[in-house]
Design an enzyme around this catalytic site. Structure first.
Site, PDB file in Angstrom:
ATOM      1  N   VAL A 190       0.768  -1.206  -0.023  1.00 57.38           N
ATOM      2  CA  VAL A 190      -0.050   0.078  -0.017  1.00 57.38           C
ATOM      3  C   VAL A 190       1.024   1.225  -0.069  1.00 57.38           C
ATOM      4  O   VAL A 190       1.748   1.385   0.981  1.00 57.38           O
ATOM      5  CB  VAL A 190      -0.813   0.066   1.133  1.00 57.38           C
ATOM      6  CG1 VAL A 190      -2.013   1.291   1.287  1.00 57.38           C
ATOM      7  CG2 VAL A 190      -1.951  -1.398   1.422  1.00 57.38           C
ATOM      8  N   ASP A 198     -12.447 -10.758   6.660  1.00 56.10           N
ATOM      9  CA  ASP A 198     -11.112 -10.372   7.104  1.00 56.10           C
ATOM     10  C   ASP A 198     -11.040  -9.346   7.959  1.00 56.10           C
ATOM     11  O   ASP A 198     -10.248  -8.332   7.981  1.00 56.10           O
ATOM     12  CB  ASP A 198     -10.234 -10.054   5.854  1.00 56.10           C
ATOM     13  CG  ASP A 198      -8.674 -10.317   6.055  1.00 56.10           C
ATOM     14  OD1 ASP A 198      -8.324 -10.950   7.177  1.00 56.10           O
ATOM     15  OD2 ASP A 198      -7.805  -9.962   5.214  1.00 56.10           O
TER      16      ASP A 198
HETATM   17  P1  ATP Z   1      -4.200  -8.142   4.374  1.00 60.88           P
HETATM   18  O1  ATP Z   1      -3.617  -8.105   2.978  1.00 60.88           O
HETATM   19  O2  ATP Z   1      -4.700  -9.324   4.969  1.00 60.88           O
HETATM   20  O3  ATP Z   1      -5.386  -6.940   4.255  1.00 60.88           O
HETATM   21  P2  ATP Z   1      -2.768  -6.188   5.910  1.00 60.88           P
HETATM   22  O4  ATP Z   1      -4.131  -5.452   6.128  1.00 60.88           O
HETATM   23  O5  ATP Z   1      -1.681  -5.986   6.920  1.00 60.88           O
HETATM   24  O6  ATP Z   1      -3.119  -7.431   5.528  1.00 60.88           O
HETATM   25  P3  ATP Z   1      -2.567  -4.207   3.460  1.00 60.88           P
HETATM   26  O7  ATP Z   1      -4.191  -4.390   3.524  1.00 60.88           O
HETATM   27  O8  ATP Z   1      -1.861  -4.394   2.270  1.00 60.88           O
HETATM   28  O9  ATP Z   1      -2.197  -5.273   4.594  1.00 60.88           O
HETATM   29  O10 ATP Z   1      -2.169  -2.854   4.451  1.00 60.88           O
HETATM   30  C1  ATP Z   1      -0.844  -2.872   4.629  1.00 60.88           C
HETATM   31  C2  ATP Z   1      -0.656  -1.575   5.850  1.00 60.88           C
HETATM   32  O11 ATP Z   1      -1.168  -0.402   4.854  1.00 60.88           O
HETATM   33  C3  ATP Z   1      -2.012  -1.711   6.872  1.00 60.88           C
HETATM   34  O12 ATP Z   1      -1.457  -2.219   7.652  1.00 60.88           O
HETATM   35  C4  ATP Z   1      -2.013   0.109   6.902  1.00 60.88           C
HETATM   36  O13 ATP Z   1      -1.103   0.356   8.091  1.00 60.88           O
HETATM   37  C5  ATP Z   1      -1.743   0.429   5.610  1.00 60.88           C
HETATM   38  N1  ATP Z   1      -2.957   1.226   4.985  1.00 60.88           N
HETATM   39  C6  ATP Z   1      -3.758   0.206   4.181  1.00 60.88           C
HETATM   40  N2  ATP Z   1      -4.814   0.818   3.522  1.00 60.88           N
HETATM   41  C7  ATP Z   1      -4.490   2.148   4.025  1.00 60.88           C
HETATM   42  C8  ATP Z   1      -5.338   3.377   3.672  1.00 60.88           C
HETATM   43  N3  ATP Z   1      -6.326   3.259   3.064  1.00 60.88           N
HETATM   44  N4  ATP Z   1      -4.888   4.417   4.398  1.00 60.88           N
HETATM   45  C9  ATP Z   1      -3.798   4.418   4.966  1.00 60.88           C
HETATM   46  N5  ATP Z   1      -3.141   3.309   5.280  1.00 60.88           N
HETATM   47  C10 ATP Z   1      -3.289   1.990   4.790  1.00 60.88           C
END
Ligand code: ATP
Ligand code: MG
Length: 295
Positions: free
Chosen positions: A22, A137
């Site tokens: 992200v 999730d």
């Molecule tokens: P999963 O892939 O199972 O969802 P995850 O939630 O740890 O696992 P990502 O969804 O890729 O992984 O997100 C990684 C990190 O990026 C998150 O922990 C968060 O801190 C940050 N993040 C994700 N989306 C946003 C957003 N819309 N705004 C700000 N930070 C974000």
């Protein structure tokens, strides 16, 4: 309407997850800031990519103050319909990161803060379930906080599609850790006649308990949440002991979510009337952002 990745400038990496990264990005023309989630699909995962693209269409219809807004789905222009490659989700940017980040910084959260997080998640689930969408999730890294102290749900549907691509990696186990007994072990707990809605309630219960205990609550401190350990505790484990310091309302709320039999588990509608998430008890958004920023 943003249609091309070249319209965006990458500002920072916000985090890595299951199958993707992200980024914080800026729309060059308007200077508006967004989060861009880039999901990587290799050529063996074309079906997954196509399913993710289909689910993304649903995502764009979701419009609720309790759910992260998806502004569009972009690809890197290097592929056609049948090839692998990246799929990029342009999302609302949440300045204060995730509940996972907040727990890392503060360890345990006060009950009023937990109550307001739980209330917002229930309101988000009420909306999603009303659209016949199961999140699947709910976990701390998918609950995000913005600069106004609003908590919103991120990453439904699509994360489920990519999950199977990496069965041993940490973030996939992270997802399993919040799975309900009927998803983990349908043979024992009966096929889920609630179509998965009850599973989201279970996951919320685990998150709420984690916020109070300051660690993942279903296994002992320092124990690794591998598949076998999780299977044992989620499917066969005894009822959990609630933390003694928790209020009666907290204990009753968590017990209602963590009922192993999905038929007896509380529903989202019932939990929205639970005294633990009564508005008089929950922190306001102003108090929540004050807590995030100053402790
Ligand atoms: P999963 O892939 O199972 O969802 P995850 O939630 O740890 O696992 P990502 O969804 O890729 O992984 O997100 C990684 C990190 O990026 C998150 O922990 C968060 O801190 C940050 N993040 C994700 N989306 C946003 C957003 N819309 N705004 C700000 N930070 C974000
Ligand atoms: Mg996520």
């Amino acid at each position: 309407c943003i249609e091309n990745l070249s319209e965006l400038e990458k500002l920072a990496v916000l985090g890595h997850g299951n199958g993707g990264t992200v980024y914080k990005v800026c729309h060059k023309k308007t200077s508006l800031v967004y989060a861009l989630k880039v999901l990587r699909f290799n050529h063996n995962a074309i079906a997954n990519r196509q399913q993710a693209a289909r689910e993304a269409e649903i995502l764009k219809l979701v419009d609720s103050p309790y759910i992260i807004r998806c502004h569009g789905v972009l690809d890197n222009g290097l592929m056609d319909e049948d090839s692998g490659g990246d799929l990029c989700f342009l999302m609302e940017y949440m300045e204060e990161g995730s509940l996972h980040d907040m727990l890392r910084a503060r360890q345990r959260l006060p009950e009023q803060v937990i109550a307001s997080v739980a209330r917002r998640v229930l309101q988000g689930l009420e909306y999603l379930h009303g659209m016949q969408i199961v999140h699947r999730d709910i976990k701390p890294s998918n609950l995000l906080i913005n600069g106004r102290g609003e908590v919103k749900i991120a990453d439904f549907g699509v994360s489920d599609v990519v999950a199977g691509t990496c069965e041993t990696c940490d973030s996939y186990m992270g997802t399993c850790a919040y799975m309900s007994p009927e998803r983990f072990d349908p043979e024992r707990w009966g096929r889920d006649g609630s179509d998965g809605f009850a599973g989201d309630v279970w996951s919320l219960g685990v998150v709420v308990l984690q916020c109070h205990m300051g660690r993942f609550p279903l296994i002992g401190p320092g124990q690794r949440p591998d598949w076998t350990t999780l299977m044992c505790v989620i499917s066969f484990g005894e009822r959990l002991d609630m933390p003694e310091t928790a209020s009666a309302e907290f204990q009753s709320f968590v017990s209602a979510c963590l009922e192993k039999d999905w038929r007896k588990r509380a529903t989202v509608a019932e939990l929205l009337h639970h005294p633990f998430v009564d508005t008089s008890y929950c922190s306001s958004a102003e108090d929540l952002i004050d807590y995030v920023l100053h402790g």
